[in-house]
Design an enzyme around this catalytic site. Structure first.
Site, mmCIF file in Angstrom:
data_model
loop_
_atom_site.group_PDB
_atom_site.id
_atom_site.type_symbol
_atom_site.label_atom_id
_atom_site.label_comp_id
_atom_site.label_asym_id
_atom_site.label_seq_id
_atom_site.Cartn_x
_atom_site.Cartn_y
_atom_site.Cartn_z
ATOM 1 N N ALA A 9 -2.773 33.425 -6.840
ATOM 2 C CA ALA A 9 -3.092 33.086 -8.230
ATOM 3 C C ALA A 9 -1.884 32.492 -8.932
ATOM 4 C CB ALA A 9 -3.566 34.329 -8.969
ATOM 5 N N ARG A 15 -5.221 21.216 -14.902
ATOM 6 C CA ARG A 15 -6.438 20.516 -15.332
ATOM 7 C C ARG A 15 -7.292 21.336 -16.310
ATOM 8 N NH1 ARG A 15 -9.127 18.654 -9.933
ATOM 9 N NH2 ARG A 15 -7.537 19.948 -8.938
ATOM 10 N N ARG A 331 -23.679 48.517 -36.219
ATOM 11 C CA ARG A 331 -22.249 48.488 -35.875
ATOM 12 C C ARG A 331 -21.856 49.756 -35.120
ATOM 13 N NH1 ARG A 331 -19.349 47.511 -41.262
ATOM 14 N NH2 ARG A 331 -17.549 47.844 -39.900
ATOM 15 N N ASN A 375 -36.701 57.962 -46.372
ATOM 16 C CA ASN A 375 -37.017 56.563 -46.649
ATOM 17 C C ASN A 375 -35.951 55.993 -47.579
ATOM 18 O OD1 ASN A 375 -38.137 54.105 -47.568
ATOM 19 N ND2 ASN A 375 -40.180 54.854 -47.040
ATOM 20 N N ALA A 378 -35.068 49.316 -50.538
ATOM 21 C CA ALA A 378 -34.358 48.032 -50.467
ATOM 22 C C ALA A 378 -33.107 48.050 -51.332
ATOM 23 C CB ALA A 378 -35.289 46.918 -50.911
HETATM 24 C C1 UD1 Z 1 -6.016 24.674 0.117
HETATM 25 C C2 UD1 Z 1 -6.034 24.580 1.618
HETATM 26 C C3 UD1 Z 1 -7.175 23.655 2.047
HETATM 27 C C4 UD1 Z 1 -8.497 24.155 1.490
HETATM 28 C C5 UD1 Z 1 -8.387 24.337 -0.013
HETATM 29 C C6 UD1 Z 1 -9.628 25.006 -0.524
HETATM 30 C C7 UD1 Z 1 -3.733 24.844 2.286
HETATM 31 C C8 UD1 Z 1 -2.497 24.172 2.737
HETATM 32 N N1 UD1 Z 1 -4.775 24.070 2.065
HETATM 33 O O1 UD1 Z 1 -5.793 23.388 -0.414
HETATM 34 O O2 UD1 Z 1 -7.249 23.567 3.459
HETATM 35 O O3 UD1 Z 1 -9.527 23.234 1.825
HETATM 36 O O4 UD1 Z 1 -7.269 25.166 -0.341
HETATM 37 O O5 UD1 Z 1 -9.616 24.975 -1.909
HETATM 38 O O6 UD1 Z 1 -3.755 26.053 2.177
HETATM 39 N N2 UD1 Z 1 -1.435 28.694 -4.633
HETATM 40 C C9 UD1 Z 1 -0.414 29.576 -4.883
HETATM 41 N N3 UD1 Z 1 0.857 29.209 -4.617
HETATM 42 C C10 UD1 Z 1 1.155 28.012 -4.095
HETATM 43 C C11 UD1 Z 1 0.093 27.097 -3.839
HETATM 44 C C12 UD1 Z 1 -1.197 27.467 -4.104
HETATM 45 O O7 UD1 Z 1 -0.658 30.674 -5.382
HETATM 46 O O8 UD1 Z 1 2.344 27.749 -3.863
HETATM 47 C C13 UD1 Z 1 -2.823 29.084 -4.937
HETATM 48 C C14 UD1 Z 1 -3.409 28.278 -6.065
HETATM 49 O O9 UD1 Z 1 -3.292 28.999 -7.284
HETATM 50 C C15 UD1 Z 1 -4.871 28.164 -5.671
HETATM 51 C C16 UD1 Z 1 -4.845 28.274 -4.156
HETATM 52 O O10 UD1 Z 1 -3.595 28.803 -3.797
HETATM 53 O O11 UD1 Z 1 -5.625 29.235 -6.149
HETATM 54 C C17 UD1 Z 1 -5.093 26.966 -3.449
HETATM 55 O O12 UD1 Z 1 -4.144 26.018 -3.859
HETATM 56 P P1 UD1 Z 1 -4.548 24.512 -4.061
HETATM 57 O O13 UD1 Z 1 -3.327 23.729 -4.293
HETATM 58 O O14 UD1 Z 1 -5.678 24.411 -4.990
HETATM 59 O O15 UD1 Z 1 -5.178 24.183 -2.645
HETATM 60 P P2 UD1 Z 1 -4.726 23.110 -1.610
HETATM 61 O O16 UD1 Z 1 -3.357 23.437 -1.129
HETATM 62 O O17 UD1 Z 1 -4.978 21.785 -2.167
#
Ligand code: UD1
Ligand code: CA
Length: 455
Positions: A9, A15, A331, A375, A378
């Site tokens: 996370a 975005r 409430r 009762n 109003a």
């Molecule tokens: C990753 C997978 C990809 C898969 C996709 C599914 C890898 C290299 N690739 O893509 O194969 O199809 O997810 O959605 O794993 N995150 C961290 N720390 C980091 C990077 C990411 O916590 O350094 C977390 C992000 O918050 C996110 C998740 O990992 O919740 C996935 O990261 P994101 O960059 O969206 O995915 P990709 O690397 O593009």
């Protein structure tokens, strides 16, 4: 078998265009991350580590859960790097399941089938076929359909880009083997990141058969990147909840116009009209009817209750066979016994109303005890607040309160007493007495109304 769960996370979630960390955006009233933690718990996690980055302090505060281990990933160097940060927290675990804080609709049943396949291999992946796989890592299989490796979109050849089986990112691995593979990750790839996905080729090189499982529904593995996707998953979640309720015997006049943000337990033959919102923990008995545009939050609604349109009910207990609304507001700490009638533009707060009593129009009753068969006419107002403190009003059994009455609390109306219309009650009224405080009516005979002056 001890199961550890690592929830990634740490992503920025740019975005979302938000000051709030992405995983704290709400789906059905609960942070995205809360849904994932719920799924991890219901598949029997012995330890849950959350890898946080951007806005970590807020995330910990919002989720305040002593069972979680918080792991910071200061710089987002890739999914592999993120899992490495959490491995010390997994030291006593046999298996590690990797989930994502922004993939909220994953179901425990799906995770259980992944864990099942993970019991037969040191590494098992949750994969899915997508008609449009753009952006995802692709699952590369050999001629006998054995998984060989995962290739990221940005590293894929034109041939590999045609593969429609994608990596959801969710996987389960044997903890000791995972540690070995993670130690060997490098960031020599198109994005300069430590890819968690590279462990697949490592396992295969060590002669392991990497297995896979599939979710029942694609929405389970969809991540939230922007508010449009958030809204789509919200609708998907709500439609599943609506279907469950209808299968349990609830009539929803329009399942697309019903929202549940919490837990609802319902009896039989409940009818819910359009635009009803249920929040928190709500219990609804048998044969209840709920009119359009009503909000019910953390409340219990007894059997046979009718709630008419446009009511707001919060932290209240409504006894059986009562009638509420239209336009009533209950409430917190309102407790109604059976067969109570609360009508339009009536606000109740911290008030107990006993059996068979009626407050039907335009009233505020707060900090009060209302007996049986009372009762309240109003326009009755309990003046419960002197600007500093709150005081109680007691309406004993069989009291009748005339319209446009003010009761300056603390004050008690004795059993069977009557308060005449327009009275301001400032002293206790003895049982069976009539209280009157209004000025005697007088007449000026043959009264000539003023006339407009000629221009
Ligand atoms: C990753 C997978 C990809 C898969 C996709 C599914 C890898 C290299 N690739 O893509 O194969 O199809 O997810 O959605 O794993 N995150 C961290 N720390 C980091 C990077 C990411 O916590 O350094 C977390 C992000 O918050 C996110 C998740 O990992 O919740 C996935 O990261 P994101 O960059 O969206 O995915 P990709 O690397 O593009
Ligand atoms: Ca990435």
């Amino acid at each position: 078998m001890k199961l550890g769960v690592v929830i990634l996370a740490a992503g920025q979630g740019t975005r979302m265009r938000s000051a709030r960390p992405k995983v704290l955006h709400l789906l059905a009233g609960t942070p995205l991350l809360g849904h994932v933690i719920g799924a991890a718990k219901s598949c029997g996690a012995d330890r849950i580590a959350v890898v946080y980055g951007h806005g970590g302090g807020h995330v910990q505060e919002a989720l305040a859960d002593s069972e979680l281990t918080w792991v910071e990933q200061a710089q987002q160097l890739g999914t592999g790097h993120a899992v490495i940060q959490a491995m010390p927290a997994m030291a006593a675990m046999d298996k590690v399941l990797v989930l994502y804080g922004d993939v909220p609709l994953i179901r425990p049943e799906t995770l259980n089938s992944l864990l099942q396949s993970g019991s037969e291999s040191p590494l098992s992946l949750l994969t899915v076929e997508l008609p449009d796989p753009a952006g995802y890592g692709r699952i590369v299989r050999d001629s006998t359909a054995g998984i060989q490796r995962i290739v990221e979109q940005k590293d894929a050849s034109p041939q590999e880009l045609l593969i429609t089986e994608i990596n959801t990112g969710i996987l389960v691995a044997q903890r000791d083997r995972l540690e070995g593979w993670l130690a060997k990750l490098s960031n020599e790839n198109a994005q300069g990141e430590y890819y968690l996905t590279d462990i697949v080729a490592m396992a295969v090189a060590e002669g392991e058969q990497v297995l896979s499982a599939q979710p029942a529904d694609i929405h389970e593995v969809v991540g939230v990147n922007d508010r449009v996707q958030l809204a789509e998953l919200e609708r998907c979640f709500q439609s599943l909840r609506a279907q469950e309720l209808m299968r349990q015997g609830v009539t929803l006049r329009d399942p697309a116009r019903f929202d549940l943000r919490g837990r609802l337990s319902v009896g039989r033959d409940v009818e819910i009209d359009i635009n009803v919102l249920i929040e928190g923990d709500v219990t609804i008995g048998d044969n209840v009817r709920i009119g359009a545009n009503t909000v019910i939050r953390n409340s219990r609604i007894g059997d046979g209750v009718q709630i008419f349109e446009n009511c707001v009910i919060e932290d209240a207990d409504v006894g059986g066979e009562s009638k509420i609304g239209p336009f009533s507001r209950l409430r917190p700490d309102t407790v109604l016994a059976e067969q109570v009638h609360i009508g339009n533009f009536v606000e109740l707060k911290k008030t107990r109303v006993d059996q068979g009593s009626k407050i039907n129009h335009l009233s505020y009753v707060g900090d009060s005890i209302v007996g049986k068969r009372v009762n309240i006419g109003a326009g009755t107002i309990t003046c419960n607040y002197d600007g500093a403190n709150k005081f109680q009003t007691v309406f004993s059994d069989d009291v009748f309160i005339g319209s446009d009455t003010q009761l300056v609390a603390p004050v008690e109306i004795g059993a069977g007493a009557t308060v005449g219309a327009g009275t301001t009650v400032t002293r206790d009224v003895p049982p069976h007495a009539l209280a009157l405080s209004r000025v005697k009516q007088s007449h000026v005979m043959n009264w000539e109304r003023p006339k407009k002056k000629p221009k």
